[in-house]
Design a protein around this motif. Structure first.
Motif, PDB file in Angstrom:
ATOM      1  N   LEU A   1      13.899  -4.069  -4.456  1.00 50.56           N
ATOM      2  CA  LEU A   1      13.610  -5.148  -3.515  1.00 50.56           C
ATOM      3  C   LEU A   1      12.292  -4.932  -2.771  1.00 50.56           C
ATOM      4  CD1 LEU A   1      17.145  -5.938  -2.031  1.00 50.56           C
ATOM      5  CD2 LEU A   1      15.931  -7.069  -3.894  1.00 50.56           C
ATOM      6  N   GLY A   2      11.670  -3.765  -2.961  1.00 52.63           N
ATOM      7  CA  GLY A   2      10.340  -3.533  -2.390  1.00 52.63           C
ATOM      8  C   GLY A   2      10.312  -3.025  -0.959  1.00 52.63           C
ATOM      9  N   TYR A   3      11.398  -2.449  -0.472  1.00 52.04           N
ATOM     10  CA  TYR A   3      11.389  -1.878   0.872  1.00 52.04           C
ATOM     11  C   TYR A   3      10.756  -0.497   0.830  1.00 52.04           C
ATOM     12  CZ  TYR A   3      14.489  -5.634   2.332  1.00 52.04           C
ATOM     13  OH  TYR A   3      15.018  -6.871   2.611  1.00 52.04           O
ATOM     14  N   SER A   4      10.094  -0.122   1.915  1.00 50.16           N
ATOM     15  CA  SER A   4       9.435   1.180   1.965  1.00 50.16           C
ATOM     16  C   SER A   4      10.438   2.305   2.189  1.00 50.16           C
ATOM     17  CB  SER A   4       8.377   1.199   3.074  1.00 50.16           C
ATOM     18  OG  SER A   4       8.980   0.930   4.339  1.00 50.16           O
ATOM     19  N   SER A   5      11.585   1.994   2.797  1.00 49.93           N
ATOM     20  CA  SER A   5      12.601   3.013   3.061  1.00 49.93           C
ATOM     21  C   SER A   5      13.949   2.335   3.306  1.00 49.93           C
ATOM     22  CB  SER A   5      12.224   3.837   4.296  1.00 49.93           C
ATOM     23  OG  SER A   5      12.255   3.021   5.458  1.00 49.93           O
ATOM     24  N   ALA A   6      14.984   3.163   3.390  1.00 52.68           N
ATOM     25  CA  ALA A   6      16.317   2.637   3.697  1.00 52.68           C
ATOM     26  C   ALA A   6      16.336   2.045   5.105  1.00 52.68           C
ATOM     27  CB  ALA A   6      17.368   3.740   3.569  1.00 52.68           C
ATOM     28  N   GLY A   7      15.598   2.666   6.020  1.00 51.52           N
ATOM     29  CA  GLY A   7      15.520   2.162   7.396  1.00 51.52           C
ATOM     30  C   GLY A   7      14.876   0.782   7.458  1.00 51.52           C
ATOM     31  N   ALA A   8      13.853   0.563   6.633  1.00 47.20           N
ATOM     32  CA  ALA A   8      13.199  -0.750   6.602  1.00 47.20           C
ATOM     33  C   ALA A   8      14.160  -1.810   6.072  1.00 47.20           C
ATOM     34  CB  ALA A   8      11.944  -0.684   5.741  1.00 47.20           C
TER      35      ALA A   8
END
Length: 187
Positions: free
Chosen positions: A37-44
């Protein structure tokens, strides 16, 4: 500067996929969420999910607010139409066509009260009713299971709820005989 329509559509599509994966209990650190999905991290991803849910909540609240405003405007129009009949005294003519006196239209008063009640419910103006349930003598109420003999004892302690005096204990049970107190299946 507001995001372009294409960017807004892309964000909505990504958030829809994120919500779908989370509904399937896919953890935030799963590669399907972070990489695909293109998120930089799990937190994002977690923050974006919160933004999506808040945005949806805001949209729902806005729609509910618009609906409530429309309903209030309708109630205003109805109230304005019936208010004069409910508040202004008018001549009352009897069945024989003779003048009886002056008064307000009772049906109009009833209609006004129903409209006011509807408005109070729509806008959450009514205070919730406080209800307290207590046991015999105002004491604590037992919430555990009891057998018929214990229930009859409780009724005898509190008195007959129907106010009938002089009836024997068999009448209070509705014709049912108490079961054996040794039988633990009833508890």
């Amino acid at each position: 500067m507001p995001a372009s329509n294409a960017h807004q559509a892309e964000v909505a599509h990504r958030r829809a996929k994120l919500i779908r994966l989370r509904r399937q209990a896919v953890p935030f650190d799963d590669p399907r969420i972070v990489n695909d999905l293109g998120y930089s991290s799990a937190g994002a991803a977690r923050k974006d999910l919160i933004r999506a849910l808040e945005s949806n909540r805001d949209d729902e609240a806005a729609e509910a607010s618009v609906y409530r405003q429309q309903e209030n405007e309708r109630l205003d129009a109805l109230l304005a139409a019936v208010w004069p009949q409910a508040t202004e005294k008018r001549p009352i003519i009897g069945k024989d066509g003779e003048y009886v006196g002056e008064g307000v239209d009772i049906r109009a008063v009833d209609t006004v009260l129903r409209l006011i009640d509807r408005r109070a419910k729509l806008n959450g103006l009514d205070m919730p009713a406080a209800v307290e349930v207590s046991g015999p003598g105002g004491g604590a109420l037992r919430l555990d299971a009891v057998n018929l003999a214990q229930l009859n004892e409780l009724i005898a302690t509190a008195g007959d709820p129907d106010g009938a005096e002089g009836e024997d204990e068999e009448d209070l049970t509705g014709g049912y005989a108490p079961e054996d107190e040794d039988d633990d299946d009833d508890v």
